[in-house]
Scaffold this motif. Structure first.
Motif, PDB file in Angstrom:
ATOM      1  N   HIS A 253       9.798   6.004  -3.881  1.00  0.00           N
ATOM      2  CA  HIS A 253      10.528   6.447  -2.916  1.00  0.00           C
ATOM      3  C   HIS A 253      12.134   6.676  -3.055  1.00  0.00           C
ATOM      4  O   HIS A 253      12.593   7.384  -2.206  1.00  0.00           O
TER       5      HIS A 253
ATOM      6  N   HIS B  47       7.949   0.330  -5.466  1.00  0.00           N
ATOM      7  CA  HIS B  47       7.672   1.250  -4.206  1.00  0.00           C
ATOM      8  C   HIS B  47       8.982   1.445  -3.332  1.00  0.00           C
ATOM      9  O   HIS B  47       9.176   2.762  -3.204  1.00  0.00           O
ATOM     10  N   ARG B  48       9.699   0.694  -2.917  1.00  0.00           N
ATOM     11  CA  ARG B  48      10.942   0.990  -2.185  1.00  0.00           C
ATOM     12  C   ARG B  48      12.022   0.262  -2.595  1.00  0.00           C
ATOM     13  O   ARG B  48      13.162   0.926  -2.257  1.00  0.00           O
TER      14      ARG B  48
ATOM     15  N   ASP C   6       0.843  -1.164  -0.008  1.00  0.00           N
ATOM     16  CA  ASP C   6       0.117   0.025   0.012  1.00  0.00           C
ATOM     17  C   ASP C   6       1.011   1.209   0.038  1.00  0.00           C
ATOM     18  O   ASP C   6       1.721   1.318   0.785  1.00  0.00           O
ATOM     19  N   HIS C   7       0.696   2.178  -1.049  1.00  0.00           N
ATOM     20  CA  HIS C   7       1.559   3.324  -1.079  1.00  0.00           C
ATOM     21  C   HIS C   7       0.642   4.571  -0.845  1.00  0.00           C
ATOM     22  O   HIS C   7      -0.465   4.694  -1.619  1.00  0.00           O
ATOM     23  N   HIS C   8       1.144   5.483   0.280  1.00  0.00           N
ATOM     24  CA  HIS C   8       0.365   6.788   0.310  1.00  0.00           C
ATOM     25  C   HIS C   8       0.886   7.636  -0.774  1.00  0.00           C
ATOM     26  O   HIS C   8       2.286   8.082  -0.443  1.00  0.00           O
TER      27      HIS C   8
HETATM   28 ZN   LIG Z   1       5.108   4.281   0.058  1.00  0.00          ZN
END
Ligand SMILES: [Zn+2]
Ligand SMILES: [Zn+2]
Length: 114
Positions: A72, A64-65, A37-39
């Motif tokens: 990010h 994501h990461r 889940d990414h905000h």
């Molecule tokens: Zn994120």
């Protein structure tokens, strides 16, 4: 009393389908996979605002990461998401509404506060 944050479903995708938003967008890959889940507007206090307004997407670890393409780590991909999400929000709201929540506009030449 426990403080409860009202959650809103993602305005960009059906997150019950475990597809990575950037895999779909950039690579045409619609397969379901391990996603996180990414905000979209992360960092304080926007993370919670993203939660309340549904500014969220599923991302695979690579987007994501992990690695160079991850939002990010990659300012460009990060901004793609931020712009797209704002565009989607502005289909039903005004830019002023958006700026009131997130504090700035990611589209156009910026927005002057009155
Ligand atoms: Zn994120
Ligand atoms: Zn991905």
């Amino acid at each position: 009393m426990k403080k409860r944050v009202k959650k809103q479903k993602s305005i960009l995708q059906d997150q019950s389908c475990k597809q990575c938003y950037l895999c779909m967008l950039m690579e045409g890959d619609y397969r379901e996979k391990l996603v996180e889940d990414h905000h979209i507007y992360f960092g304080k206090p926007n993370r919670q605002k993203s939660e309340i307004n549904g500014f969220k997407v599923n991302l695979c670890p690579r987007h994501h990461r992990d690695g160079k393409e991850a939002v990010h780590n990659n300012r460009e991909n990060d901004l793609i998401l931020k712009k797209l999400c704002q565009q989607e929000y502005e289909k039903t709201h005004t830019r002023e509404d958006f700026v009131r929540i997130i504090g700035k506009s990611y589209i156009g030449g910026g927005f002057k506060k009155p």
